[in-house]
Write a protein that holds these residues in place. Structure first.
Motif, PDB file in Angstrom:
ATOM      1  N   GLY A  47      39.088  59.709  28.908  1.00 44.23           N
ATOM      2  CA  GLY A  47      37.504  59.055  29.045  1.00 44.23           C
ATOM      3  C   GLY A  47      37.473  58.658  29.771  1.00 44.23           C
ATOM      4  O   GLY A  47      36.096  58.199  30.668  1.00 44.23           O
ATOM      5  N   TYR A  48      38.862  57.872  30.705  1.00 42.07           N
ATOM      6  CA  TYR A  48      38.645  58.040  32.032  1.00 42.07           C
ATOM      7  C   TYR A  48      38.060  58.135  32.999  1.00 42.07           C
ATOM      8  O   TYR A  48      37.093  58.364  33.901  1.00 42.07           O
ATOM      9  CB  TYR A  48      39.964  57.374  32.033  1.00 42.07           C
ATOM     10  CG  TYR A  48      40.629  56.388  34.123  1.00 42.07           C
ATOM     11  CD1 TYR A  48      40.527  55.174  33.293  1.00 42.07           C
ATOM     12  CD2 TYR A  48      40.984  57.215  34.744  1.00 42.07           C
ATOM     13  CE1 TYR A  48      41.051  54.273  34.572  1.00 42.07           C
ATOM     14  CE2 TYR A  48      41.461  55.504  35.896  1.00 42.07           C
ATOM     15  CZ  TYR A  48      41.510  54.602  34.870  1.00 42.07           C
ATOM     16  OH  TYR A  48      41.763  53.851  36.809  1.00 42.07           O
ATOM     17  N   GLY A  94      40.510  45.062  26.968  1.00 44.84           N
ATOM     18  CA  GLY A  94      41.091  43.745  26.021  1.00 44.84           C
ATOM     19  C   GLY A  94      40.808  44.126  24.824  1.00 44.84           C
ATOM     20  O   GLY A  94      42.010  44.209  24.294  1.00 44.84           O
ATOM     21  N   LEU A  95      39.281  44.065  24.219  1.00 42.47           N
ATOM     22  CA  LEU A  95      38.849  43.936  22.085  1.00 42.47           C
ATOM     23  C   LEU A  95      39.118  45.772  22.290  1.00 42.47           C
ATOM     24  O   LEU A  95      39.959  45.303  20.815  1.00 42.47           O
ATOM     25  CB  LEU A  95      37.473  43.987  22.588  1.00 42.47           C
ATOM     26  CG  LEU A  95      36.896  42.294  22.883  1.00 42.47           C
ATOM     27  CD1 LEU A  95      35.309  42.464  23.564  1.00 42.47           C
ATOM     28  CD2 LEU A  95      37.259  41.036  22.055  1.00 42.47           C
ATOM     29  N   THR A  96      39.353  46.228  23.008  1.00 39.82           N
ATOM     30  CA  THR A  96      39.620  47.650  22.401  1.00 39.82           C
ATOM     31  C   THR A  96      41.337  47.946  22.487  1.00 39.82           C
ATOM     32  O   THR A  96      41.717  48.308  21.713  1.00 39.82           O
ATOM     33  CB  THR A  96      39.602  48.631  23.568  1.00 39.82           C
ATOM     34  OG1 THR A  96      37.964  48.933  23.867  1.00 39.82           O
ATOM     35  CG2 THR A  96      39.415  50.512  23.079  1.00 39.82           C
ATOM     36  N   SER A  97      42.196  47.423  22.817  1.00 41.13           N
ATOM     37  CA  SER A  97      43.451  46.789  22.440  1.00 41.13           C
ATOM     38  C   SER A  97      43.806  46.890  21.694  1.00 41.13           C
ATOM     39  O   SER A  97      45.292  46.592  21.210  1.00 41.13           O
ATOM     40  CB  SER A  97      44.649  46.837  24.237  1.00 41.13           C
ATOM     41  OG  SER A  97      45.782  46.728  23.794  1.00 41.13           O
ATOM     42  N   LEU A 134      39.372  53.245  25.091  1.00 41.95           N
ATOM     43  CA  LEU A 134      40.375  52.796  26.252  1.00 41.95           C
ATOM     44  C   LEU A 134      39.759  53.008  27.621  1.00 41.95           C
ATOM     45  O   LEU A 134      39.932  52.023  28.817  1.00 41.95           O
ATOM     46  CB  LEU A 134      42.171  52.182  26.330  1.00 41.95           C
ATOM     47  CG  LEU A 134      42.831  51.601  26.900  1.00 41.95           C
ATOM     48  CD1 LEU A 134      41.982  50.020  26.513  1.00 41.95           C
ATOM     49  CD2 LEU A 134      44.063  51.196  26.066  1.00 41.95           C
ATOM     50  N   GLY A 135      40.095  54.343  27.782  1.00 36.55           N
ATOM     51  CA  GLY A 135      40.256  55.186  28.887  1.00 36.55           C
ATOM     52  C   GLY A 135      38.498  54.652  29.325  1.00 36.55           C
ATOM     53  O   GLY A 135      38.045  54.608  30.543  1.00 36.55           O
ATOM     54  N   VAL A 136      37.888  54.626  28.637  1.00 38.18           N
ATOM     55  CA  VAL A 136      36.013  54.517  28.604  1.00 38.18           C
ATOM     56  C   VAL A 136      36.085  53.639  29.424  1.00 38.18           C
ATOM     57  O   VAL A 136      35.219  53.652  30.147  1.00 38.18           O
ATOM     58  CB  VAL A 136      35.286  55.132  27.737  1.00 38.18           C
ATOM     59  CG1 VAL A 136      33.585  54.565  27.535  1.00 38.18           C
ATOM     60  CG2 VAL A 136      35.317  56.497  27.069  1.00 38.18           C
ATOM     61  N   PHE A 137      36.415  52.593  28.851  1.00 42.46           N
ATOM     62  CA  PHE A 137      36.364  51.185  28.873  1.00 42.46           C
ATOM     63  C   PHE A 137      36.974  50.515  30.333  1.00 42.46           C
ATOM     64  O   PHE A 137      36.468  49.264  30.964  1.00 42.46           O
ATOM     65  CB  PHE A 137      36.176  50.297  28.171  1.00 42.46           C
ATOM     66  CG  PHE A 137      35.546  50.246  26.926  1.00 42.46           C
ATOM     67  CD1 PHE A 137      34.495  50.387  26.618  1.00 42.46           C
ATOM     68  CD2 PHE A 137      35.880  50.135  25.823  1.00 42.46           C
ATOM     69  CE1 PHE A 137      33.132  50.584  26.083  1.00 42.46           C
ATOM     70  CE2 PHE A 137      35.183  50.015  24.447  1.00 42.46           C
ATOM     71  CZ  PHE A 137      33.810  50.754  25.091  1.00 42.46           C
TER      72      PHE A 137
END
Length: 448
Positions: free
Chosen positions: A87-88, A116-119, A138-141
């Motif tokens: 995703g990153y 933060g929300l995904t974590s 998490l990687g996307v965000f």
């Protein structure tokens, strides 16, 4: 640059000195101006990246209990830890190009709140698919945060000061290991048995909340450019922007992303960074497991011992970056650091049965791998500017960070195949040697 324009000549004592005309600017204390910029921006950016890094790698501590609760294999963990970087990779260049268009403030706030929300949502993983999905998101965000900051610093920091500043900013890697390990250990120990969540679930929730709050703070704290910094005087704003604009007009830098992609230096930097990230990802995602391999069992003890290599690596970042600025040399400072990292990883594998020697070797590997980062990122800034810097820095980071996908998965697979971690560590050591060869030899001709 101490002033934007020359001051009027001194007048005879009997005559009053003339006032500045509208086109003149008062003298500026350059050192004080750059100090104000550094103290205002760098501690806050360090704090943000500290949160990002903790939320990225806390899965390594959650693993100590999560795998048993969810009945995940080591290979499932390795794939989930590494899929973050897919995703990153996919969203990093678009994020950095967007930053250049809408500004760092909005971009970094969006990134920080969403990661933060995904974590926090990671606490509710139940299946391998949900684990993979949330790690991917998490990687996307988070995509665009690190290269975004690297680009953002070029709006504020002249090239001659950037090695030291990069070193201070990238202490986030090491500080996250220093404080993240003990904090994770405390949460895992202190929240064990606290309803309604398991200790690893509390870890994700409690470490995700500060990121959401910090993202909101970004909107009011970070200015996009010097001209918007109310804490700089008008003269300082003008002087700083003039200094940076003059630097960008300097010949030899590529201004378009397409132009940058045609340069061998960009691809050599990308290959180098891939190898360096492979070492860093191994330390980040496998440090708790490596310490447990040495016979340590308590979560808090694992966290405290994991902090030792990262503490030394943090010091190495600052010292290597500062010495590189002092001498003006980048290439050999980077190659020397990766060579030390290679030796440390190989010795860790060789002495994995000896807790004292293996811990010392882990510390050497952290000194080398982490010490390479600040000097490395001063290299692409030397030949990229404008859109080329936005896209090129993101390209190097996104492709390089695919090693963050490959190496955790490789380590998990090789551990299941061989029954130990030594084989995987030798592979990662070879990656550090490869980066040493690229920087020391292949980049030598380009540097000339």
């Amino acid at each position: 640059m101490d002033a934007v324009s020359p001051q009027p000549a001194a007048q005879p004592a009997a005559q009053p000195a003339p006032q500045h005309s509208r086109g003149d600017a008062p003298a500026v204390d350059s050192a004080r101006m750059h100090s104000k910029v550094a103290w205002r921006l760098i501690p806050f950016l360090i704090f943000l990246f500290l949160l990002a890094w903790i939320d990225r790698v806390n899965v390594g501590f959650a693993k100590l209990q999560m795998l048993q609760d969810l009945r995940f294999s080591e290979a499932v963990y390795g794939l989930g830890a590494g899929i973050f970087f897919i995703g990153y990779f996919l969203f990093e260049v678009p994020s950095n190009l967007l930053l250049q268009r809408i500004g760092a403030r909005k971009t970094l706030a969006r990134i920080t709140i969403l990661w933060g929300l995904t974590s926090m949502a990671m606490a509710f993983v139940t299946t391998p698919f949900s684990f993979y999905l949330l790690r991917f998101l998490l990687g996307v965000f988070e995509a665009g945060f690190f290269p975004g900051v690297m680009l953002y610093l070029t709006y504020w920091i002249p090239a001659g000061r950037r090695g030291r500043i990069n070193g201070w900013f990238m202490t986030s890697f090491g500080i996250a290991g220093v404080v993240g390990g003990p904090i994770a250990g405390l949460i895992m120990s202190g929240m064990d048995g606290v309803a309604p969540l398991r200790n690893w679930q509390w870890l994700f929730v409690l470490e995700g909340i500060p990121s959401v709050i910090a993202g909101i703070v970004v909107l009011g704290y970070l200015p996009d450019r010097p001209r918007q910094a109310r804490w700089l005087s008008a003269a300082e704003q003008t002087a700083l922007e003039a200094e940076l604009e003059a630097e960008q007009r300097h010949g030899g830098k590529h201004a378009s992303f397409a132009q940058a992609l045609r340069q061998p230096a960009l691809w050599l930097c990308t290959a180098t960074y891939f190898c360096i990230v492979g070492g860093n990802a191994t330390l980040a995602f496998w440090m708790p497991s490596l310490v447990r391999e040495l016979g340590v069992r308590g979560a808090l003890d694992i966290g405290l011992l994991s902090a030792i290599p990262f503490t030394l690596g943090t010091v190495a970042m600052v010292l290597n970056g500062a010495h590189s600025d002092k001498t003006g040399e980048r290439r050999l400072h980077c190659a020397g650091a990766t060579l030390v990292g290679a030796a440390g990883l190989a010795l860790t594998a060789a002495y994995i049965g000896n807790p004292v020697l293996a811990m010392a070797a882990l510390s050497v590997s952290a000194i080398g791998v982490l010490g390479a980062f600040p000097v490395f990122w001063a290299i692409p800034a030397g030949f990229l500017t404008g859109t080329a810097a936005a896209g090129g820095i993101a390209f190097i980071n996104s492709v390089g960070n695919l090693a963050g996908f490959a190496t955790p998965f490789m380590m998990g697979w090789m551990k299941e195949w061989t029954g130990g971690v030594a084989a995987g560590l030798y592979v990662v050591a070879a990656m550090q040697l490869t980066s040493t060869a690229i920087v020391a030899l292949a980049m030598r001709r380009l540097a000339r």
